[in-house]
Write an enzyme that holds these catalytic residues in place. Structure first.
Site, PDB file in Angstrom:
ATOM      1  N   SER A 185       0.820  -1.229   0.000  1.00 34.51           N
ATOM      2  CA  SER A 185       0.000   0.000   0.000  1.00 34.51           C
ATOM      3  C   SER A 185       0.846   1.268   0.000  1.00 34.51           C
ATOM      4  CB  SER A 185      -0.902   0.026   1.236  1.00 34.51           C
ATOM      5  OG  SER A 185      -1.686  -1.125   1.281  1.00 34.51           O
ATOM      6  N   GLY A 224      -3.115 -14.874   2.876  1.00 36.22           N
ATOM      7  CA  GLY A 224      -3.157 -13.985   4.037  1.00 36.22           C
ATOM      8  C   GLY A 224      -4.562 -13.800   4.586  1.00 36.22           C
ATOM      9  N   GLU A 284      -5.806  -6.057   4.097  1.00 35.32           N
ATOM     10  CA  GLU A 284      -5.752  -7.181   3.144  1.00 35.32           C
ATOM     11  C   GLU A 284      -7.005  -7.201   2.261  1.00 35.32           C
ATOM     12  OE1 GLU A 284      -3.912 -10.766   4.278  1.00 35.32           O
ATOM     13  OE2 GLU A 284      -2.745  -9.818   5.857  1.00 35.32           O
ATOM     14  N   ASN A 308     -15.594  -4.466   0.536  1.00 33.77           N
ATOM     15  CA  ASN A 308     -16.016  -4.315  -0.868  1.00 33.77           C
ATOM     16  C   ASN A 308     -15.077  -5.048  -1.820  1.00 33.77           C
ATOM     17  OD1 ASN A 308     -18.312  -2.869  -0.423  1.00 33.77           O
ATOM     18  ND2 ASN A 308     -17.513  -0.891  -1.106  1.00 33.77           N
TER      19      ASN A 308
HETATM   20  C1  LIG Z   1      -3.791  -0.934  10.603  1.00 38.00           C
HETATM   21  C2  LIG Z   1      -3.500  -1.156   9.169  1.00 38.00           C
HETATM   22  C3  LIG Z   1      -2.492  -2.041   8.803  1.00 38.00           C
HETATM   23  C4  LIG Z   1      -2.178  -2.226   7.451  1.00 38.00           C
HETATM   24  N1  LIG Z   1      -1.128  -3.065   7.122  1.00 38.00           N
HETATM   25  C5  LIG Z   1      -0.712  -3.103   5.812  1.00 38.00           C
HETATM   26  C6  LIG Z   1       0.493  -3.808   5.453  1.00 38.00           C
HETATM   27  O1  LIG Z   1       1.168  -4.430   6.295  1.00 38.00           O
HETATM   28  N2  LIG Z   1       0.900  -3.780   4.173  1.00 38.00           N
HETATM   29  C7  LIG Z   1       0.198  -3.104   3.198  1.00 38.00           C
HETATM   30  O2  LIG Z   1       0.632  -3.116   2.047  1.00 38.00           O
HETATM   31  N3  LIG Z   1      -0.939  -2.429   3.502  1.00 38.00           N
HETATM   32  C8  LIG Z   1      -1.416  -2.419   4.787  1.00 38.00           C
HETATM   33  N4  LIG Z   1      -2.557  -1.713   5.115  1.00 38.00           N
HETATM   34  C9  LIG Z   1      -3.283  -0.991   4.063  1.00 38.00           C
HETATM   35  C10 LIG Z   1      -4.624  -1.617   3.746  1.00 38.00           C
HETATM   36  O3  LIG Z   1      -4.459  -2.809   3.039  1.00 38.00           O
HETATM   37  C11 LIG Z   1      -5.453  -0.559   2.983  1.00 38.00           C
HETATM   38  O4  LIG Z   1      -5.791   0.452   3.921  1.00 38.00           O
HETATM   39  C12 LIG Z   1      -6.702  -1.151   2.368  1.00 38.00           C
HETATM   40  O5  LIG Z   1      -6.364  -2.010   1.303  1.00 38.00           O
HETATM   41  C13 LIG Z   1      -7.657  -0.063   1.859  1.00 38.00           C
HETATM   42  O6  LIG Z   1      -6.990   0.879   1.076  1.00 38.00           O
HETATM   43  P1  LIG Z   1      -7.187   2.449   1.378  1.00 38.00           P
HETATM   44  O7  LIG Z   1      -6.946   2.647   2.834  1.00 38.00           O
HETATM   45  O8  LIG Z   1      -6.362   3.192   0.422  1.00 38.00           O
HETATM   46  O9  LIG Z   1      -8.722   2.703   1.105  1.00 38.00           O
HETATM   47  P2  LIG Z   1      -9.390   3.024  -0.328  1.00 38.00           P
HETATM   48  O10 LIG Z   1      -8.890   2.057  -1.343  1.00 38.00           O
HETATM   49  O11 LIG Z   1      -9.256   4.477  -0.588  1.00 38.00           O
HETATM   50  O12 LIG Z   1     -10.916   2.692  -0.011  1.00 38.00           O
HETATM   51  C14 LIG Z   1     -11.799   3.579   0.654  1.00 38.00           C
HETATM   52  C15 LIG Z   1     -13.212   3.014   0.554  1.00 38.00           C
HETATM   53  O13 LIG Z   1     -13.606   2.931  -0.827  1.00 38.00           O
HETATM   54  C16 LIG Z   1     -14.047   1.624  -1.132  1.00 38.00           C
HETATM   55  N5  LIG Z   1     -13.690   1.311  -2.520  1.00 38.00           N
HETATM   56  C17 LIG Z   1     -12.512   1.567  -3.162  1.00 38.00           C
HETATM   57  N6  LIG Z   1     -12.565   1.108  -4.417  1.00 38.00           N
HETATM   58  C18 LIG Z   1     -13.783   0.531  -4.587  1.00 38.00           C
HETATM   59  C19 LIG Z   1     -14.447  -0.133  -5.669  1.00 38.00           C
HETATM   60  N7  LIG Z   1     -13.834  -0.341  -6.844  1.00 38.00           N
HETATM   61  N8  LIG Z   1     -15.721  -0.576  -5.481  1.00 38.00           N
HETATM   62  C20 LIG Z   1     -16.337  -0.402  -4.305  1.00 38.00           C
HETATM   63  N9  LIG Z   1     -15.763   0.211  -3.235  1.00 38.00           N
HETATM   64  C21 LIG Z   1     -14.505   0.658  -3.375  1.00 38.00           C
HETATM   65  C22 LIG Z   1     -13.316   0.710  -0.143  1.00 38.00           C
HETATM   66  O14 LIG Z   1     -14.009  -0.515   0.031  1.00 38.00           O
HETATM   67  C23 LIG Z   1     -13.307   1.584   1.114  1.00 38.00           C
HETATM   68  O15 LIG Z   1     -14.527   1.422   1.801  1.00 38.00           O
HETATM   69  C24 LIG Z   1      -2.922  -1.556   6.453  1.00 38.00           C
HETATM   70  C25 LIG Z   1      -3.946  -0.680   6.832  1.00 38.00           C
HETATM   71  C26 LIG Z   1      -4.232  -0.470   8.157  1.00 38.00           C
HETATM   72  C27 LIG Z   1      -5.323   0.496   8.529  1.00 38.00           C
END
Ligand SMILES: Cc1cc2nc3c(=O)[nH]c(=O)nc-3n(C[C@H](O)[C@H](O)[C@H](O)COP(=O)(O)OP(=O)(O)OC[C@H]3O[C@@H](n4cnc5c(N)ncnc54)[C@H](O)[C@@H]3O)c2cc1C
Length: 387
Positions: free
Chosen positions: A134, A250, A371, A375
């Protein structure tokens, strides 16, 4: 019936070895981790000594073959460990989860023999792993990542920022995804094995979070980070495949974490309702409360069976991506419902940090986000369903 046909087994039946392993992790979690849980949550810091003990207990190389210093176990065993740890502390569980089901899995699947021999024995002993996909601008749309890798003779130079990286504060080894040729889109994405000491690598800001507070979540900064060519993980341009396949596995671990979180909350609630008296009776004597508990127990059972089923499918070498996405989706939804109910059944006391359920409630939320958000799980399930 022919006796060569194996009798089908109940999903929740465990072998003697699995039962002994689960009991050992439960005893460890209750005696060694429990006393530190609320202090670590408050301080947002995991006890380094406990991290050392997780390695010592053999919990950091569960699926690694014995020839590389691991236990030669299964994803079901890893799930049992994650569940038992999360029953006490979801943060302890996520250190074990990411290290085993993401980082180690990525190496077991894609590393060459030399890389396996160089890293796996250390990862079984004291070298903690993190998985960095991410970025600030790419989460669900993970393949839109902006980190770039450029080949400079005998090494690659990585430049960019990774966000939300679990275990970032303590990890010594990172699987990092970067694009070597953005004109190729996702087919330029490549996985790299990066050591903390590599030039140009640093760990940035640590997040102050709602839940799993003792687990560190950090930014990673890559400024012309020098990565030797021999540290490319898998073929150049195949990082997208490595990330998808690793995250499929995972998700079983996150499902297990959610089972542990809700079981911890539920067990505490069952004890509480049998003690708390209102209207001259324990609140467990009210049918309204009994039905709420029965509904919760049924949903926990269903979620647990889904997680164990996905794990057993993977261990049997069968396709499991759809079942893993379903298990992660459903167990995180149920964990959120059950932990919310547990707070209500504790009444006002449930809202206080004096009692354990408010932490379980905060820790449950992350299951619907990392992970792949709920959605994104629905998207995966629908895609596999309709293909
Ligand atoms: C505590 C924590 C630990 C983490 N650990 C890791 C890690 O070790 N390694 C790593 O790589 N990442 C990690 N992450 C990142 C995590 O995987 C992402 O936060 C997650 O994949 C969501 O991405 P985003 O936060 O950018 O949200 P966004 O992608 O911006 O999503 C925001 C909202 O929009 C919705 N959305 C987005 N696109 C669509 C679509 N096409 N259709 C419908 N709904 C949609 C989503 O479901 C969500 O509700 C971690 C996050 C947290 C909070």
């Amino acid at each position: 019936m022919s006796d060569t046909i194996l009798a089908p087994q109940a999903l929740s039946m465990l072998s003697e070895e699995e039962q002994m392993f689960r009991q050992a992790v439960r005893d460890f979690a209750e005696s060694e981790i429990q006393p530190h849980v609320s202090r670590m949550d408050e301080a947002a810091k995991f006890e380094p000594e406990l991290l050392r003990k997780l390695f010592e207990m053999g919990l950091m190389a569960i699926e690694v073959p014995e020839q590389y210093g691991g236990a030669g176990g299964t994803i079901l065993m890893a799930s049992l460990a994650i569940e038992e740890l999360a029953r006490v502390d979801a943060s302890a569980a996520i250190y074990v989860d990411v290290h085993n089901t993401l980082v180690t899995t990525a190496l077991l699947r894609s590393a060459n023999e030399e890389q396996k021999r160089r890293y796996l024995p250390r990862m079984a002993t004291d070298l903690l792993g993190a998985f960095a996909l991410s970025e600030p601008g790419s989460g669900s749309d993970a393949f839109a990542l902006a980190t770039r890798a450029e080949l400079k003779g005998d090494h690659w130079e990585l430049t960019g920022r990774k966000f939300w990286i679990t275990s970032g504060a303590e990890a010594g080894i990172f699987v990092i995804f970067a694009n070597v040729d953005p004109s190729k889109g996702y087919k330029g994405i490549t996985a790299f094995i990066v050591e903390r000491e590599f030039e140009g690598f640093s760990v940035g800001k640590k997040e102050n979070k709602l839940g799993i507070r003792a687990s560190s979540t950090t930014e990673l900064i890559l400024e012309n980070c020098r990565v030797p060519v021999e540290n490319v993980l898998g073929p150049v341009g195949r990082g997208y495949k490595i990330s998808i396949e690793t995250l499929n596995e995972g998700r079983i671990g996150i499902g297990a974490q959610m089972i542990g979180v809700m079981t911890g909350a539920f067990d505490a609630t069952v004890r509480y309702v049998k003690e708390r008296k209102q209207f001259g009776r324990t609140i467990s004597e009210f049918q309204g409360v009994q039905f709420q508990l029965a509904q919760a127990a049924t949903e926990i059972e269903a979620a647990r069976l889904m997680v164990y089923n996905a794990a057993r499918l993977k261990d049997a070498g069968q396709p499991f991506a759809r079942e893993a996405a379903m298990a992660k989706l459903f167990s995180s939804q149920v964990a959120n419902r059950v932990c919310s109910l547990c707070i209500e059944l504790f009444g006002g006391y449930g809202y206080s940090k004096e009692y354990p359920v408010e932490k379980f409630y905060r820790d449950a939320k992350i299951g619907t986000i990392y992970e792949g958000t709920s959605n994104m799980q629905l998207q995966t399930i629908a895609k596999l369903l309709l293909k």
